[in-house]
Write an enzyme that holds these catalytic residues in place. Structure first.
Site, short mmCIF file in Angstrom:
data_model
loop_
_atom_site.label_atom_id
_atom_site.label_comp_id
_atom_site.label_asym_id
_atom_site.label_seq_id
_atom_site.Cartn_x
_atom_site.Cartn_y
_atom_site.Cartn_z
N TYR A 88 53.49 -8.59 41.79
CA TYR A 88 52.07 -8.64 42.13
C TYR A 88 51.31 -7.42 41.59
O TYR A 88 50.24 -7.56 40.99
CB TYR A 88 51.92 -8.74 43.65
CG TYR A 88 50.50 -8.76 44.13
CD1 TYR A 88 49.73 -9.91 44.00
CD2 TYR A 88 49.92 -7.64 44.69
CE1 TYR A 88 48.42 -9.94 44.42
CE2 TYR A 88 48.60 -7.65 45.12
CZ TYR A 88 47.86 -8.80 44.98
OH TYR A 88 46.55 -8.83 45.41
N LYS A 139 44.77 -13.40 39.32
CA LYS A 139 45.19 -14.43 40.28
C LYS A 139 44.92 -15.84 39.75
O LYS A 139 45.59 -16.79 40.13
CB LYS A 139 44.46 -14.22 41.61
CG LYS A 139 44.86 -12.93 42.32
CD LYS A 139 43.97 -12.62 43.52
CE LYS A 139 44.36 -11.30 44.18
NZ LYS A 139 43.40 -10.89 45.24
N TYR A 153 35.89 -13.16 47.39
CA TYR A 153 36.11 -12.69 48.75
C TYR A 153 34.95 -13.10 49.64
O TYR A 153 34.50 -14.23 49.61
CB TYR A 153 36.32 -11.16 48.77
CG TYR A 153 37.32 -10.70 47.77
CD1 TYR A 153 38.63 -11.21 47.78
CD2 TYR A 153 37.00 -9.79 46.78
CE1 TYR A 153 39.57 -10.81 46.85
CE2 TYR A 153 37.94 -9.37 45.84
CZ TYR A 153 39.22 -9.89 45.89
OH TYR A 153 40.13 -9.49 44.98
N VAL A 177 38.50 -5.74 41.28
CA VAL A 177 37.96 -4.42 41.62
C VAL A 177 37.91 -3.47 40.43
O VAL A 177 37.36 -2.37 40.54
CB VAL A 177 38.72 -3.73 42.77
CG1 VAL A 177 38.50 -4.45 44.07
CG2 VAL A 177 40.19 -3.60 42.44
N SER A 220 42.26 -8.56 40.28
CA SER A 220 42.37 -9.86 40.95
C SER A 220 42.06 -11.06 40.05
O SER A 220 42.36 -12.19 40.42
CB SER A 220 41.43 -9.92 42.15
OG SER A 220 41.88 -9.04 43.15
#
Lengths: 309, 309, 309, 309
Positions: free
Chosen positions: B191, B67, B243, B261, B64
């Protein structure tokens, strides 16, 4: 920093034609009566200087901004144990959502949504009669602002009591989950009075200066909280200080801050200054419309954003 | 800043006995195979110095964290128009919640939850074949890190494709709401490949240095984004980068950051330094357990917290 | 029961001026083309008589009504084990809500919301190629209606495939939770074809007559399900048969029934009759507007409500 | 119908060894003290016969079953206007969920969840002092059961007042949305007293007989509601009468019914009989465990299910 006064004057001049924008909160009858054509801004620097423009000496209802002071008191009483009663995460929903509370079994998401602030108040009450808890808060804020002129507006407090059904719902809900020690009426009595704190921009900026100054109040000269705790309160303000507009405030302004529906916003530039702005008209997420604009201009022109200059 | 190397060495020595703590992500088969007994940390300062300890030269799946780079590309393409497709508020729920998406009619809360990142990817694809979009990202990250050794791990990408049912659900859901321009398979193809970027701590810290340096890459010497955009990306990382653990990270570390992660965390001390830490074992909110601890120690010892020293 | 034809004629005469009311479903392109000025109604009694008015011999897309037949097949295959995969409670939300699914970890609330029907389809597929599962359903419905004229409209099935992003989302979501055995594409392939079953009111009323007749089909003369299972399917139709309008249908009509967005409604008067009505215009909860009115009139005039005469 | 007594005797004999199963509700202190080893069942037929077994003459707290009588009074006062204040759809969530209420802006889903029943009570109070509203209900139930022995247990009412924080939350929440006309304390005062109605199975079965008999009470000989309204109340009981276990009750028993946490269940076989069962131990969805089993046996053996024999 003579420039600072010039920056404030510039902001005031630019915003003057827009004073009156936004919509005054109308769900608390006594707040609805406030004249929207007002705007004040005060900056206090860690070296003790004060810069103001506009209606910075007019008292207004600080409402939710009081949650910062109550949180400071609660952390002083029980320390990190507080986090067993309330979370530290942004809420992702409106300031008075009860859904969140049900999903998380009565533990409010953070100390700045209403439910969380009610739990924090419950902690501060501990061992007090309600009247004493209010007195403690008032003494604390007067001490911080070095000004005995800070008062609690009884009519506003009463006005909230009569229309605060949603807060009664939240409190009873937490009580049902065992997350409220004292009677609902006591806790809310204190809560409504804390929200009715009446302060000027100058008083407010001074009262919160310790958060910009490693936990010490350079005006009064004494430590209020440890540097670490000051940082942590600032972190909570940045992530959770403006309800569902917290991300937006961080994006545009970039300073830890806390807003109230009375149209005030308190903010901190760590290591540099604290500031308070007030203009009663709110934007659609419930924060002072001109207040947010003024702070965005101030942060841009000073380079105070915590996210880079 | 010779002290900085000493600080890193101190952190490494203290954490060494704990290496292996936490739980390696197991929902992506190829990530589950990673040896948990690894720990690397790199700090790059805005004056171009690099400080490292541990396994800082071992490539890992940044997941992530990618991103952040994709968001930078998307903002470069469509600017503030991006916010019609995705929000800027913390989510208040798990990284892959679909509830939020239904409540808000297909507009993800922010660009760092999965749904938001998928929408961002859709924006970057615009006018490209999927393969080209991946190529553009790879070139961008190689340029930023000044290192052509950055690769995409095809096995990890494929591994995600096969188990990414929830991401397929999110993408189809946004498609149903008209918030996905390209075919679901194309967008997710890109993605999954972006998440499979394989980088070392050193490469990652260098690649993100522009966010600490007013938008310019002092290593490569060129402007990547404007100072304002750099601040804004930092603000998004601080409020939404971890998150449902974003509030906690702000509270304990006090730096804008983004976790993955794969066990990596990228963080920024605006005006000072960028940093990357990696240790595969995750804590219960899905962030690198030792990585978060290391950054908390680092921020405390350097006084880099954006919330005060 | 000569009166029955008179009752149907009376209803038709009264409703004739209103034919065309409501709004034809437009989210499936091929359904949007249907002429709204149609209305058909057929009642088949347990003694084998058939009463019809209007366009009762015009085939229409039965859509979700097919879920009743698929449920019957699934219960035949795995019996009460089915309830490990899907619940039996009314949903309290829209027919294609994904929120519910997340809150209940991938177990749909009942077999008549889309997610539940998709899980039921997955059960029926078991051990089949998709094409065979569709064939099994078609043979079953033709057998029940004693009419080989029942077909599947390939264009409607294809039309759903192209726009069924939300169903793809639901299916992938269940797959993520491990509540889908077969590949998403296979299950949805069958699902879209079952919804594309094209039947007349007469065929539909006859096909469902076993539910009014203790599980046996008096026309074909054979047992389809046990009396107990027939009761239970009726109970599910009454509590869950009309999405978020199920309570309303029970309140006004008082018969177990299942509606489809093609404008059809199938209903059962246990021990007495089965019936099918069709009129393409939908009311605001997505059920045939005139169809629901016609059944309310029919139940009132016959005294067939299960809640008393 | 001499068989009926034999059927009841048979059920009693079979269930005797299981008496005491389930868990007595403990959230209301005074209910927690009830001896779990009790079981009573009464059936009253529309021709005025009464059949009983076990502890059918022992009074128990009917709790939520009282909502049926209050709903009947409210419909008598304002008719179908009632549905502006409360919905008619199954809730899909726990009996005291506040989430639903927030999502639907203070309009409870149906009159049998707590919030809905509180709104119904508010309607009945209209123009009364709280004490008079309670008196009206008591007179109504005594009249229906033709028995002045029906009482209200003041200790139970008081016990609920002290622990009913969640109900206070629900009521304040509705008040915040403007869906409560009278003061929260008044409405809940009446509500807690109605729930504290103390009745025997015999009294309860007789009191509700009008719902099985086209709205008339064959014992007292007078019309209570129209046949249409009786059907509609039955429909509401079937779809919403057992909180989140309503679908399950319809599936297994197939009769309109209403349960209470005191361990009572009232049910109706339209056109045939009304019945009341009581056994204090609850199953996991909060309905009388043996009560539900007894009614399932009774419906199976008599063929009274509304979904077919």
């Amino acid at each position: 920093m003579t420039d600072l006064q010039a920056i404030l004057d510039g902001i005031y001049t630019e915003l003057k034609p827009r004073i009156g924008e936004g919509r005054v909160a109308d769900y608390i009858p006594d707040l609805a009566k406030v004249d929207p054509n007002q705007f004040g801004l005060t900056v206090t620097t860690v070296d003790g200087k004060i810069y103001s423009v506009g209606d910075s000496a007019v008292p207004f209802s600080i409402q939710s901004i009081s949650k910062v002071f109550m949180l400071t008191l609660a952390l002083g009483k029980v320390g990190e144990q507080l986090w067993k009663r309330v979370g530290r995460e942004p809420s992702g929903s409106a300031f008075n959502s009860i859904v969140q509370l049900e999903e998380e079994s009565g533990i409010p998401r953070n100390p700045f949504i209403n439910a969380g602030a009610i739990a924090v108040t419950d902690v501060v009450i501990s061992g007090h009669a309600p009247r004493e808890a209010i007195g403690e808060l008032l003494r604390f804020v007067r001490y911080l602002s070095d000004d005995d002129g800070v008062t609690i507006d009884g009519r506003v407090a009463k006005s909230e009591t009569h229309t605060g059904f949603r807060n009664f719902a939240l409190a009873n809900f937490m009580k049902a989950y065992g997350n409220l020690e004292h009677p609902v009426e006591h806790v809310l009595g204190v809560y409504f009075h804390q929200c009715a704190l009446s302060m000027t921009c100058e008083q407010l900026a001074k009262a919160g200066l310790f958060l910009a100054a490693r936990g010490s109040n350079p005006v009064a000269g004494l430590s209020v909280v440890s540097p670490k705790r000051a940082r942590r309160i600032n972190a909570l303000m940045l992530t959770c200080g403006h309800y569902d507009g917290s991300g937006d405030f961080a994006y545009h302004v970039g300073l830890p801050g806390k807003s109230g529906v009375g149209g005030g916003i308190f903010a901190v530039a760590p290591g540099i200054a604290s500031m308070a702005v007030w203009s009663p008209g709110l934007n659609k997420v419930g924060n002072s419309q001109l207040g947010a604009v003024a702070l965005e201009m101030l942060a841009a022109r000073t380079g105070w954003s915590v996210f880079g200059d």
